[in-house]
Design a protein around this motif. Structure first.
Motif, PDB file in Angstrom:
ATOM      1  N   ASN A 161       0.846  -1.190   0.000  1.00  0.00           N
ATOM      2  CA  ASN A 161       0.000   0.000   0.000  1.00  0.00           C
ATOM      3  C   ASN A 161       0.885   1.246   0.000  1.00  0.00           C
ATOM      4  OD1 ASN A 161      -1.843   2.097   0.579  1.00  0.00           O
ATOM      5  ND2 ASN A 161      -3.161   0.698   1.732  1.00  0.00           N
ATOM      6  N   TYR A 194      -6.390  -9.734   7.666  1.00  0.00           N
ATOM      7  CA  TYR A 194      -5.658  -8.559   7.203  1.00  0.00           C
ATOM      8  C   TYR A 194      -5.909  -7.377   8.133  1.00  0.00           C
ATOM      9  CZ  TYR A 194      -4.820 -10.999   2.804  1.00  0.00           C
ATOM     10  OH  TYR A 194      -4.410 -11.905   1.859  1.00  0.00           O
ATOM     11  N   GLU A 195      -4.929  -6.489   8.173  1.00  0.00           N
ATOM     12  CA  GLU A 195      -5.118  -5.216   8.874  1.00  0.00           C
ATOM     13  C   GLU A 195      -5.731  -4.238   7.877  1.00  0.00           C
ATOM     14  OE1 GLU A 195      -2.668  -2.023  11.664  1.00  0.00           O
ATOM     15  OE2 GLU A 195      -1.568  -3.561  10.540  1.00  0.00           O
ATOM     16  N   ILE A 196      -7.015  -3.956   8.081  1.00  0.00           N
ATOM     17  CA  ILE A 196      -7.797  -3.180   7.118  1.00  0.00           C
ATOM     18  C   ILE A 196      -8.141  -1.815   7.704  1.00  0.00           C
ATOM     19  CG2 ILE A 196      -9.963  -3.104   5.825  1.00  0.00           C
ATOM     20  CD1 ILE A 196      -9.843  -6.138   5.648  1.00  0.00           C
ATOM     21  N   THR A 199      -7.250   1.091  12.196  1.00  0.00           N
ATOM     22  CA  THR A 199      -7.430  -0.201  11.545  1.00  0.00           C
ATOM     23  C   THR A 199      -8.037  -1.240  12.479  1.00  0.00           C
ATOM     24  OG1 THR A 199      -5.215  -0.961  12.142  1.00  0.00           O
ATOM     25  CG2 THR A 199      -5.439   0.224  10.062  1.00  0.00           C
ATOM     26  N   ILE A 205     -10.564 -11.122   4.645  1.00  0.00           N
ATOM     27  CA  ILE A 205     -10.911 -10.318   3.484  1.00  0.00           C
ATOM     28  C   ILE A 205     -12.205 -10.827   2.845  1.00  0.00           C
ATOM     29  CG2 ILE A 205      -9.604 -11.668   1.803  1.00  0.00           C
ATOM     30  CD1 ILE A 205      -8.780  -8.959   0.541  1.00  0.00           C
ATOM     31  N   GLN A 233     -13.981  -5.455   0.462  1.00  0.00           N
ATOM     32  CA  GLN A 233     -12.605  -4.941   0.439  1.00  0.00           C
ATOM     33  C   GLN A 233     -12.016  -5.220  -0.942  1.00  0.00           C
ATOM     34  OE1 GLN A 233     -13.244  -7.211   3.190  1.00  0.00           O
ATOM     35  NE2 GLN A 233     -13.773  -5.560   4.581  1.00  0.00           N
ATOM     36  N   ASP A 285      -7.048  -0.251   0.840  1.00  0.00           N
ATOM     37  CA  ASP A 285      -7.708  -0.344   2.143  1.00  0.00           C
ATOM     38  C   ASP A 285      -6.955  -1.267   3.102  1.00  0.00           C
ATOM     39  OD1 ASP A 285      -9.756   1.300   1.269  1.00  0.00           O
ATOM     40  OD2 ASP A 285     -11.011  -0.377   0.607  1.00  0.00           O
ATOM     41  N   ILE A 286      -5.889  -1.912   2.627  1.00  0.00           N
ATOM     42  CA  ILE A 286      -5.188  -2.926   3.420  1.00  0.00           C
ATOM     43  C   ILE A 286      -3.765  -2.463   3.704  1.00  0.00           C
ATOM     44  CG2 ILE A 286      -4.392  -5.328   3.449  1.00  0.00           C
ATOM     45  CD1 ILE A 286      -6.655  -5.978   1.494  1.00  0.00           C
TER      46      ILE A 286
END
Length: 273
Positions: free
Chosen positions: A84, A145-147, A162, A167, A172, A177-178
């Protein structure tokens, strides 16, 4: 992964050719009439990689049977790692967008190995056909996931708030967004088992110059069939996986007519004890 497999396949094809040009003196030493082999190895599959062990027993001059065990990490050819770019680089981790499960498998099987071309010169190779079948146990663990739930600006940086989620590609559907994968502990209580069967067929080249050792390159095809479908990428469940593989095995032969204590004393003597 397929690119790496092609490179190793070229090396695999080149090795027998190199040895064929290096033929020298006739092979005069021979292995015992009855011998067993413990062999270990590493594997590269078109859908992952793994470790290998086999115990082989000689039936006659050209034919052996063997028991084998494998561990494999199973991947999808659709996997592409991304990062990201919109947040602080120090807190970012690479991840595969759309990957829902990590999958490992364990195989235990039985097979036969038949020599179709024997070593005639000291530096030549022998060629073998090998086939096996057995049971496979897939182990899948969902990935959390860390979203990003929300963001704010602070000191000209985007600061994310977060939470950890599995997912859902329907919601998502944007990799921005991740931030990355959640800690490994998330999803441990949701591990699933996927029993099944497998069949393998390959061609093996033994280029060891010591008749009491084995060094082989092997390539072939594997069919894995799971009774419970396996999902690695979102929306792609399957019971069947057909893969090419390339493996390197190494091991030692020992005279099975000698008892264990005598072989142990021989090893100690060779080491100078």
């Amino acid at each position: 992964m397929f690119y790496k497999f092609k490179i190793l396949l070229l090396l695999f094809l080149f090795t027998p050719i190199a040895y064929s040009f290096a033929q020298g003196e006739l092979q005069t030493e021979r292995e015992p009439d009855k011998y067993n082999v413990n062999a270990y190895g590493i594997k590269l599959n078109t859908n992952g990689y793994g470790l290998y062990y086999a115990f082989s027993h000689r039936i006659n001059y050209r034919l052996r049977n063997f028991f084998e065990a494998e561990y494999n990490y199973q991947k999808s050819p659709k996997e592409i790692k991304v990062i990201n770019p919109y947040f602080d680089a120090n807190s970012l981790r690479k991840f595969v967008f759309g990957k829902t499960h990590t999958v490992h498998n364990i195989k235990i099987g039985y097979g036969y190995n038949k020599m179709v071309f024997e070593k005639r010169d000291e530096n030549s190779i022998s060629i073998h056909l090998t086939g096996s079948f057995g049971a496979i146990l897939g182990i899948s663990k969902p990935i959390y996931y860390e979203i990003v739930d929300s963001v704010k600006y602070s000191n000209n940086y985007l600061v994310p708030y977060t939470s950890y989620y599995k997912i859902d590609i329907n919601f998502q559907n944007n990799p921005t967004d991740i931030l990355g994968k959640a800690p490994f502990k998330y999803g441990l209580n949701e591990i699933k088992l996927h029993p099944g069967i497998y069949a393998k067929f390959g061609l093996q080249f033994d280029f060891s110059q010591d008749v009491m050792k084995t060094k082989t390159l092997e390539t072939g095809v594997i069919l894995d069939s799971f009774f419970i479908p396996v999902e690695i990428m979102a929306g792609h469940e399957s019971n069947l996986f057909l893969n090419l593989y390339l493996a390197y095995h190494f091991g030692k032969k020992y005279d099975s007519s000698l008892n264990r204590e005598y072989r142990r004393d021989q090893r100690r003597e060779n080491r100078g004890y």
